[in-house]
Design a protein around this motif. Structure first.
Motif, short mmCIF file in Angstrom:
data_model
loop_
_atom_site.label_atom_id
_atom_site.label_comp_id
_atom_site.label_asym_id
_atom_site.label_seq_id
_atom_site.Cartn_x
_atom_site.Cartn_y
_atom_site.Cartn_z
N VAL A 1 0.76 -1.06 0.13
CA VAL A 1 0.06 0.03 -0.10
C VAL A 1 0.95 1.09 -0.21
O VAL A 1 0.64 2.15 -0.52
CB VAL A 1 -0.92 0.22 1.46
N ARG A 2 1.76 1.15 0.70
CA ARG A 2 2.53 2.30 0.86
C ARG A 2 3.34 2.69 -0.55
O ARG A 2 3.53 3.85 -1.02
CB ARG A 2 3.85 2.17 1.55
N ALA A 3 3.93 1.50 -1.06
CA ALA A 3 4.37 1.71 -2.58
C ALA A 3 3.33 2.26 -3.58
O ALA A 3 3.62 3.26 -4.29
CB ALA A 3 4.97 0.26 -3.03
N LEU A 4 2.15 1.69 -3.44
CA LEU A 4 1.06 2.36 -4.30
C LEU A 4 0.94 3.84 -4.02
O LEU A 4 0.74 4.51 -5.03
CB LEU A 4 -0.26 1.49 -3.98
N ALA A 5 0.76 4.22 -2.72
CA ALA A 5 0.71 5.63 -2.40
C ALA A 5 1.78 6.40 -3.02
O ALA A 5 1.53 7.72 -3.38
CB ALA A 5 0.41 5.61 -0.82
N GLU A 6 2.87 6.05 -2.89
CA GLU A 6 4.03 6.84 -3.27
C GLU A 6 3.91 7.10 -4.88
O GLU A 6 4.21 8.11 -5.27
CB GLU A 6 5.45 6.19 -2.79
N ARG A 7 3.41 5.91 -5.56
CA ARG A 7 3.57 6.15 -7.15
C ARG A 7 2.37 7.14 -7.20
O ARG A 7 2.47 7.67 -8.40
CB ARG A 7 3.13 4.66 -7.44
N SER A 8 1.33 6.92 -6.55
CA SER A 8 -0.08 7.83 -6.91
C SER A 8 -0.08 9.10 -6.31
O SER A 8 -0.95 10.11 -6.74
CB SER A 8 -1.15 7.15 -6.28
N GLY A 9 1.07 9.55 -5.48
CA GLY A 9 1.25 10.60 -4.72
C GLY A 9 0.11 10.98 -3.85
O GLY A 9 -0.20 12.01 -3.34
N TRP A 10 -0.33 10.13 -3.08
CA TRP A 10 -1.39 10.03 -2.02
C TRP A 10 -0.56 10.16 -0.67
O TRP A 10 0.34 9.58 -0.43
CB TRP A 10 -2.21 8.92 -1.87
N ASP A 11 -1.14 11.02 0.17
CA ASP A 11 -0.79 11.18 1.45
C ASP A 11 -1.41 10.30 2.47
O ASP A 11 -2.58 10.34 2.62
CB ASP A 11 -1.10 12.82 1.91
N LEU A 12 -0.79 9.54 3.02
CA LEU A 12 -1.36 8.40 3.67
C LEU A 12 -2.03 8.88 4.87
O LEU A 12 -3.14 8.15 5.50
CB LEU A 12 -0.34 7.25 4.03
#
Length: 263
Positions: free
Chosen positions: A173-184
């Motif tokens: 999930v962290r990797a997906l968030a980083e690729r998508s530019g999402w703030d967890l």
């Protein structure tokens, strides 16, 4: 001076949902195994042998060993088969076993995020072939699941990376968030199991859905939101919670039930 306006809560940037016993009642791998067994991928004798090993691990409290057994067995079943065949079976298994087990209340939560413009991802240790089907049928954005290696469209019997479970699920999930530019810190995550504490702990809005005992205690201590959608359907008795010694025993009962149906 005009009164201050009440502001609406900031909608989540993205939301992540666990599959087993969160979105779907029961264990998706069990439903997938039923579909594979019905199509001759393995015999009742092979399944009984695995059930005996699962009981052995349960009695010894070796949950990690049992999880490895589950992984190796699943990989052995699909080795040599085409990815197209397994994905087609995933579609059929969804219609035969999974669709009726989707929790309506959890689907409402997912739809609410989608209506607010937030991507909604299914994140599960289940095979990505099945996870993709569930996500697409529910209108979700996508799915992260355990990936079996394939070469030229045929499964090799090996994994790509690790099962998407526990810390590995959080890392995915962290990797997906980083690729998508999402703030967890502005994302939400939903799960029933303390196994997902690594995921739940890294988002700004963790939600415990029908939580197991450990997760319920943790949620109470930390003031997390708890949602209950627990209509005790027959499938709920097949829950596999791989965080305690009882998990392997539950899995053994699941397999024993499958063997009885196959007999």
């Amino acid at each position: 001076m005009a009164p201050a306006r009440a502001t609406a809560p900031d909608p989540c940037v993205a939301a992540f949902f666990d599959l087993d016993n969160t979105v779907v009642r029961g264990a998706s791998l069990f439903y997938f195994a039923r579909g594979l067994h019905a199509r001759g991928f393995f015999s009742s004798r092979e399944l009984r042998g695995f059930a005996r090993r699962a009981v052995h691990f349960a009695l010894r409290g070796e949950v990690h060993g049992h999880l490895l057994e589950v992984r190796e067995l699943a990989l052995a079943f699909v080795a040599g088969h085409s990815t197209a065949e397994i994905r087609a079976i995933g579609e059929e298994v969804y219609e035969e076993h999974v669709e009726a087990k989707v929790r309506p209340g959890v689907r409402v939560l997912a739809d609410r995020h989608l209506a607010q413009g937030a991507p909604v991802w299914l994140v599960t240790a289940a095979p990505v072939e099945l996870a993709d089907v569930v996500a697409r049928r529910l209108g979700l954005t996508g799915a992260l699941g355990t990936v079996a290696e394939s070469v030229d469209g045929v499964y090799t019997g090996r994994l790509v990376g690790e099962p998407v479970h526990g810390a590995a699920k959080a890392a995915a999930v962290r990797a997906l968030a980083e690729r998508s530019g999402w703030d967890l810190a502005r994302c939400a995550a939903y799960s029933d199991s303390a196994n997902d504490l690594p995921l739940l702990s890294m988002v700004g809005r963790p939600v415990a859905v029908n939580p197991d005992r450990s997760l319920r205690r943790h949620a109470a201590r930390h003031g997390w939101e708890v949602r209950e959608f627990r209509g005790w359907h027959r499938a709920a008795r097949w829950t596999v919670r791989a965080g305690t010694a009882g998990a392997a025993g539950a899995a053994a009962l699941v397999l024993a039930g499958l063997v009885r149906r196959a007999a």
